[in-house]
Structures are given as C-alpha cells and as structure tokens.
Design an enzyme around this catalytic site. Structure first.
Site, short mmCIF file in Angstrom:
data_model
loop_
_atom_site.label_atom_id
_atom_site.label_comp_id
_atom_site.label_asym_id
_atom_site.label_seq_id
_atom_site.Cartn_x
_atom_site.Cartn_y
_atom_site.Cartn_z
N ASP A 1 0.84 -1.21 0.00
CA ASP A 1 0.00 0.00 0.00
C ASP A 1 0.87 1.25 0.00
OD1 ASP A 1 0.88 -0.09 2.61
OD2 ASP A 1 -1.10 0.16 3.53
N SER A 2 2.21 1.06 -0.03
CA SER A 2 3.14 2.16 -0.33
C SER A 2 2.80 2.74 -1.70
CB SER A 2 4.59 1.68 -0.28
OG SER A 2 4.75 0.49 -1.03
N GLU B 1 -1.12 -5.48 8.63
CA GLU B 1 -0.30 -4.91 9.71
C GLU B 1 -0.92 -5.18 11.07
OE1 GLU B 1 0.29 -0.72 8.96
OE2 GLU B 1 1.12 -1.07 6.97
N ASP C 1 -1.25 -6.23 -0.39
CA ASP C 1 -1.24 -5.58 0.92
C ASP C 1 -2.66 -5.09 1.24
OD1 ASP C 1 0.12 -4.76 3.15
OD2 ASP C 1 1.13 -3.06 2.19
N LYS D 1 -1.00 -9.49 2.88
CA LYS D 1 -0.24 -9.02 4.05
C LYS D 1 -1.12 -8.06 4.82
CE LYS D 1 3.17 -5.78 3.87
NZ LYS D 1 2.63 -4.76 4.78
N GLU E 1 9.46 -4.20 10.48
CA GLU E 1 9.84 -2.89 9.91
C GLU E 1 10.38 -1.97 10.99
OE1 GLU E 1 7.07 -1.05 7.21
OE2 GLU E 1 8.21 0.83 7.18
O1 KIV Z 1 3.52 -1.11 1.61
C1 KIV Z 1 4.69 -1.54 1.58
O2 KIV Z 1 5.44 -1.34 0.61
C2 KIV Z 1 5.16 -2.29 2.74
C3 KIV Z 1 6.63 -2.55 2.82
C4 KIV Z 1 7.27 -1.35 3.41
C5 KIV Z 1 6.94 -3.77 3.59
O3 KIV Z 1 4.40 -2.65 3.58
#
Ligand code: KIV
Length: 284
Positions: A45-46, A116, A84, A114, A183
């Site tokens: 989600d970056s 968090e 994500d 993924k 992280e």
């Molecule tokens: O969103 C992302 O790119 C991430 C990485 C920093 C692991 O969660």
C-alpha cells in the site's frame, strides 16, 4: 511455470538462501522483478505514496489495490505475489476482512495477503488462514498507524515497546501466518524474533539478522524523491537518468533533430503527389 508457494517460503528459513522481496505496482515493473529472480513481489500500500501521490498509506482503497494487483499479476510467472490489505479493509469485522482478503486472490490473482498488526489482528489472521488465504504479518513500524506510534521512526527501543513487538510477532506466527515483515526495529530485537519464530522474518530497516529483506522498489532505484529512509540502499538513481532523457527529448524536438528519417516512415509518395495536384487544381 509454477509460482513460489508459502510452503517454499517457510522452508527457506532452514534451507536458505535468504529471501528477497520487492514492491511492484504495475505490469512492467512486475515483469522486471520476476525476471530478476526475486522470490516475492509485494503490491504494497506504499502504492499510495510512491505512485498515487498521497501523503500516507491511509487513503488507499481496496479498489486501488485490486486494480494494481491485477496489473502486477499479469506480469509475473514465478515470484509469489502478495497483496497488501489497505487501512480499514480488515479492522471493521472478521467477516469483512475475509471478504476483502478473498478478493485479492479471486479477483486480482494474488497468492497471499499481508496485513499490519500483532496481538490485535491475530483473530483476523486465524480466520483468513482458516478460509485458505495465506497471510504475511507485519509488525514494528506499521505505516497505516504510524501517527499513533509517534511517526515514521524506529520502534522497540525501550523495554515495553520491545516486549510488545516480540509478543506481537509470536501472536502472528501462532495465528498461522507463513512469514512476517519486521519494519524499523533494532537489529538485536529483529535477531531475537528471527531465532524465536519458526516462520521467516523479512526485514525492512531491521538489520541483517532477518531471514530475508524487502525494500520499496521506488526507493532502491531512486524513483521516489520526497524522502529516503536511512535503511534504504539506492542501487541505481533512475530519477536522474529519466530527467536527462526527458530533457534530451525536449532539446531534440525543439532543434528539429527528432524524429529523423530513422524514426519516420517512407511510402505513399504517389498518393501525396496526387492529393497535392488535386488541391492545387481546386485553388486555380
Ligand atoms: O507497503 C509496503 O510497501 C510495505 C513494505 C514497506 C513492507 O508494507
């Protein structure tokens, strides 16, 4: 060609070599990363910050994530693709979390998701795993809730925070995750977690003792210029090269040097002559 599976990823904890993961958000980068032999591609989600221009990952929606996951999956043959889960797609209820996670696999073609959090999301991870959805955890600095952690900074330096992250990581493993991102945590804490867990740890700003490493692709190739975290190693500076290319194009066009014959098509001269003479006749 079959893709790498969660079973393969887990085995690498004992067999090695260390695991590699990079982020991708579109077809062409996904192809390049896959062809480079990277084990896992995270559609992070970056996306929100490095591609969509938001100030944080918080505004990213399910629809935005799915759109980019579909593009990435079209470009990947052998890497494992992980979607994500965006902020608020897994916090409201377990049912909504399962429905949203399922969309990453069913609609976008991802192999896993993924999310968090630690102890606070263990129940959600259990439900996803029970539904047959492989899950990667993410503890330490969790960007979706960075403001409540005091901003984008190293986590787990004091006794309470270190214990919390340690117990979060254990909760994620117990809930059934096949691996976990650590992280922005100090090297020794990441080392302790790595030797305690039986699933692989993937570090970002977590030192060399993790079982694998992940970077945001736009950071490591110099495509994101807003800021560069301390833990990033920049392998190429594409921004500079790209800007040079754009400036050269502008210069060539303005100087009449592009396109040349090499980039142009010949043929159709007879037709042009005929049209020209018809045009001239009509004028007289
Ligand atoms: O969103 C992302 O790119 C991430 C990485 C920093 C692991 O969660």
């Amino acid at each position: 060609m079959a893709r790498i599976t969660p079973v393969d990823i887990r085995q690498r904890k004992t067999t090695g070599p260390k695991l590699t993961m990079l982020t991708a958000y579109d077809f062409s980068f996904a192809q390049l990363i896959d062809q480079s032999g990277i084990d896992m591609i995270l559609v992070g989600d970056s996306l929100g910050m490095v591609v969509l221009g938001y100030d944080s990952t918080v505004p990213v929606t399910m629809e935005e994530m799915l759109h980019h996951c579909k593009a990435v999956n079209r470009g990947v043959k052998s890497a494992m693709v992980i979607g994500d889960m965006p902020f608020m797609s897994y916090q409201v209820s377990e049912e909504e979390a399962v429905r949203n996670a399922g969309r990453f696999l069913k609609e976008a073609g991802c192999d896993a998701v993924k999310l968090e959090g630690g102890v606070n999301v263990a129940n959600v991870i259990e439900k996803l795993v029970a539904a047959g959805i492989p899950v990667m955890g993410h503890v330490g600095l969790t960007p979706q809730t960075a403001s409540s952690l005091g901003g984008f900074k190293v986590q787990g330096k004091d006794m309470d925070a270190a214990k919390r992250i340690y117990h979060d990581a254990i909760a994620v493993e117990k809930a059934g995750a096949f691996s976990i991102v650590l992280e922005c945590v100090p090297t020794e804490l990441a080392g302790l977690i790595t030797e305690t867990l039986s699933i692989p740890t993937i570090g970002i700003g977590a030192g060399p003792k993790c079982d694998g490493q992940v970077l945001v692709t736009h950071d490591m190739i110099g495509l994101f210029e807003k800021f560069t975290p301390k833990f990033v190693k920049q392998y190429v500076n594409l921004s500079a090269q790209i800007k040079d290319g754009f400036a050269a194009f502008k210069q060539d066009v303005e100087a009449g040097e592009f396109p040349s014959n090499k980039e142009s098509f010949s043929g159709g001269e007879e037709a042009v002559l005929a049209i020209r003479s018809a045009k001239n006749c009509a004028k007289t």
